[in-house]
Enzyme design. Structure first.
Site, PDB file in Angstrom:
ATOM      1  N   TYR A  25       0.800  -1.231   0.000  1.00  0.00           N
ATOM      2  CA  TYR A  25       0.000   0.000   0.000  1.00  0.00           C
ATOM      3  C   TYR A  25       0.835   1.285   0.000  1.00  0.00           C
ATOM      4  O   TYR A  25       0.272   2.373  -0.002  1.00  0.00           O
ATOM      5  CB  TYR A  25      -0.945   0.001   1.206  1.00  0.00           C
ATOM      6  CG  TYR A  25      -1.926  -1.146   1.203  1.00  0.00           C
ATOM      7  CD1 TYR A  25      -2.931  -1.210   0.245  1.00  0.00           C
ATOM      8  CD2 TYR A  25      -1.847  -2.172   2.138  1.00  0.00           C
ATOM      9  CE1 TYR A  25      -3.830  -2.268   0.216  1.00  0.00           C
ATOM     10  CE2 TYR A  25      -2.743  -3.227   2.134  1.00  0.00           C
ATOM     11  CZ  TYR A  25      -3.734  -3.271   1.168  1.00  0.00           C
ATOM     12  OH  TYR A  25      -4.622  -4.313   1.144  1.00  0.00           O
ATOM     13  N   ASN A  76     -13.435   4.120  -1.179  1.00  0.00           N
ATOM     14  CA  ASN A  76     -12.569   2.945  -1.113  1.00  0.00           C
ATOM     15  C   ASN A  76     -13.187   2.061  -0.025  1.00  0.00           C
ATOM     16  O   ASN A  76     -12.945   2.288   1.160  1.00  0.00           O
ATOM     17  CB  ASN A  76     -11.131   3.321  -0.769  1.00  0.00           C
ATOM     18  CG  ASN A  76     -10.228   2.086  -0.773  1.00  0.00           C
ATOM     19  OD1 ASN A  76     -10.713   0.955  -0.752  1.00  0.00           O
ATOM     20  ND2 ASN A  76      -8.924   2.301  -0.804  1.00  0.00           N
ATOM     21  N   HIS A  82     -15.539  -6.663  -1.198  1.00  0.00           N
ATOM     22  CA  HIS A  82     -15.615  -8.069  -1.606  1.00  0.00           C
ATOM     23  C   HIS A  82     -16.695  -8.847  -0.862  1.00  0.00           C
ATOM     24  O   HIS A  82     -16.884 -10.028  -1.122  1.00  0.00           O
ATOM     25  CB  HIS A  82     -14.245  -8.732  -1.371  1.00  0.00           C
ATOM     26  CG  HIS A  82     -13.094  -7.865  -1.771  1.00  0.00           C
ATOM     27  ND1 HIS A  82     -12.915  -7.433  -3.073  1.00  0.00           N
ATOM     28  CD2 HIS A  82     -12.084  -7.295  -1.055  1.00  0.00           C
ATOM     29  CE1 HIS A  82     -11.844  -6.655  -3.124  1.00  0.00           C
ATOM     30  NE2 HIS A  82     -11.324  -6.550  -1.912  1.00  0.00           N
ATOM     31  N   ASP A  89     -26.256  -1.985  -1.866  1.00  0.00           N
ATOM     32  CA  ASP A  89     -27.657  -1.534  -1.822  1.00  0.00           C
ATOM     33  C   ASP A  89     -27.743  -0.058  -1.431  1.00  0.00           C
ATOM     34  O   ASP A  89     -28.525   0.700  -2.013  1.00  0.00           O
ATOM     35  CB  ASP A  89     -28.464  -2.375  -0.826  1.00  0.00           C
ATOM     36  CG  ASP A  89     -28.778  -3.771  -1.362  1.00  0.00           C
ATOM     37  OD1 ASP A  89     -28.679  -3.975  -2.585  1.00  0.00           O
ATOM     38  OD2 ASP A  89     -29.118  -4.649  -0.554  1.00  0.00           O
ATOM     39  N   HIS A 102      -9.393   1.788  -5.468  1.00  0.00           N
ATOM     40  CA  HIS A 102      -8.527   0.877  -4.715  1.00  0.00           C
ATOM     41  C   HIS A 102      -7.086   1.301  -4.954  1.00  0.00           C
ATOM     42  O   HIS A 102      -6.693   1.556  -6.098  1.00  0.00           O
ATOM     43  CB  HIS A 102      -8.709  -0.574  -5.159  1.00  0.00           C
ATOM     44  CG  HIS A 102     -10.078  -1.087  -4.887  1.00  0.00           C
ATOM     45  ND1 HIS A 102     -10.483  -1.454  -3.631  1.00  0.00           N
ATOM     46  CD2 HIS A 102     -11.141  -1.243  -5.703  1.00  0.00           C
ATOM     47  CE1 HIS A 102     -11.742  -1.838  -3.687  1.00  0.00           C
ATOM     48  NE2 HIS A 102     -12.170  -1.701  -4.927  1.00  0.00           N
ATOM     49  N   SER A 104      -4.371  -0.588  -4.400  1.00  0.00           N
ATOM     50  CA  SER A 104      -3.669  -1.696  -5.063  1.00  0.00           C
ATOM     51  C   SER A 104      -4.493  -2.175  -6.251  1.00  0.00           C
ATOM     52  O   SER A 104      -5.686  -1.869  -6.356  1.00  0.00           O
ATOM     53  CB  SER A 104      -3.454  -2.844  -4.066  1.00  0.00           C
ATOM     54  OG  SER A 104      -4.712  -3.357  -3.629  1.00  0.00           O
ATOM     55  N   ARG A 113     -10.105 -11.140  -3.945  1.00  0.00           N
ATOM     56  CA  ARG A 113     -10.169  -9.668  -4.112  1.00  0.00           C
ATOM     57  C   ARG A 113     -10.601  -9.274  -5.523  1.00  0.00           C
ATOM     58  O   ARG A 113     -10.773  -8.090  -5.819  1.00  0.00           O
ATOM     59  CB  ARG A 113      -8.806  -9.033  -3.822  1.00  0.00           C
ATOM     60  CG  ARG A 113      -8.374  -9.148  -2.383  1.00  0.00           C
ATOM     61  CD  ARG A 113      -7.093  -8.371  -2.151  1.00  0.00           C
ATOM     62  NE  ARG A 113      -6.393  -8.893  -0.998  1.00  0.00           N
ATOM     63  CZ  ARG A 113      -6.645  -8.535   0.261  1.00  0.00           C
ATOM     64  NH1 ARG A 113      -7.549  -7.626   0.517  1.00  0.00           N
ATOM     65  NH2 ARG A 113      -5.971  -9.072   1.255  1.00  0.00           N
TER      66      ARG A 113
END
Ligand code: CA2
Length: 151
Positions: A25, A76, A82, A89, A102, A104, A113
């Site tokens: 990251y 993010n 996931h 919703d 994201h 990464s 992922r």
């Protein structure tokens, strides 16, 4: 006149950014990301509401609060990307433009992922470009919001 407001919402564990796993990251902290977003927002003449939470329910409540308050959402969702149909919703119900970010490249990582429920509710997804993805998302969102009348 009030500037258009973009909510920049961050999910679980992103408060650890820059403190652990720099090989995945990077070394930038979430405070640095907030500063970067504030600088970019100032240039684009939009306001931002930058937040992080570890709670799924809180993240969903923040999405709901954007209704009538913000003009767009950059999110993010971290691990909830996931797993969370409830977050999807909420994003579908709020009826605002959504950009998913994201840090990464989730598609180069573990198979679990590779799928994001949130992506179904997003206009666009930016992944793998590090924290610069937030700046790019803000530029795209400002473009969408400020040119809404002409689209
Ligand atoms: O790449 C991203 O931005 C992710 O959303 C980050 C999530 C991960 O679950 C997603 O698959 C991809 C993880 C956020 C936790 O970030 C940490 C940063 C430093 C140390 C530990 C966790």
């Amino acid at each position: 006149m009030d500037l258009p407001l973009i909510a920049v919402l961050n999910g679980p564990n992103l408060n650890m950014l820059g403190l652990r796993q720099p090989e995945v990251y990077g070394t930038t902290t979430l405070d640095d990301v907030e500063q970067l977003c504030a600088q970019v927002a100032e240039k684009l003449e939009v306001g931002i509401d930058f937040r992080q939470t570890n709670g799924e329910g809180e993240l969903i409540s923040w999405v709901q609060e954007c209704r009538g308050r913000a003009q767009g959402i950059i999110i993010n969702p971290a691990g909830y990307s996931h797993t969370s149909i409830a977050l999807l919703d909420a994003l579908l119900a709020v009826d605002l433009p959504v950009i998913e970010v994201h840090i990464s490249n989730i598609h180069r990582r573990e198979p679990f992922r590779h799928h994001s429920y949130v992506s179904k509710g997003a206009l666009g997804v930016i992944c793998g470009l590090g924290v610069q993805g937030y700046a790019l998302a803000l530029q795209a969102m400002a473009d969408i919001i400020l040119n809404e009348d002409t689209q």
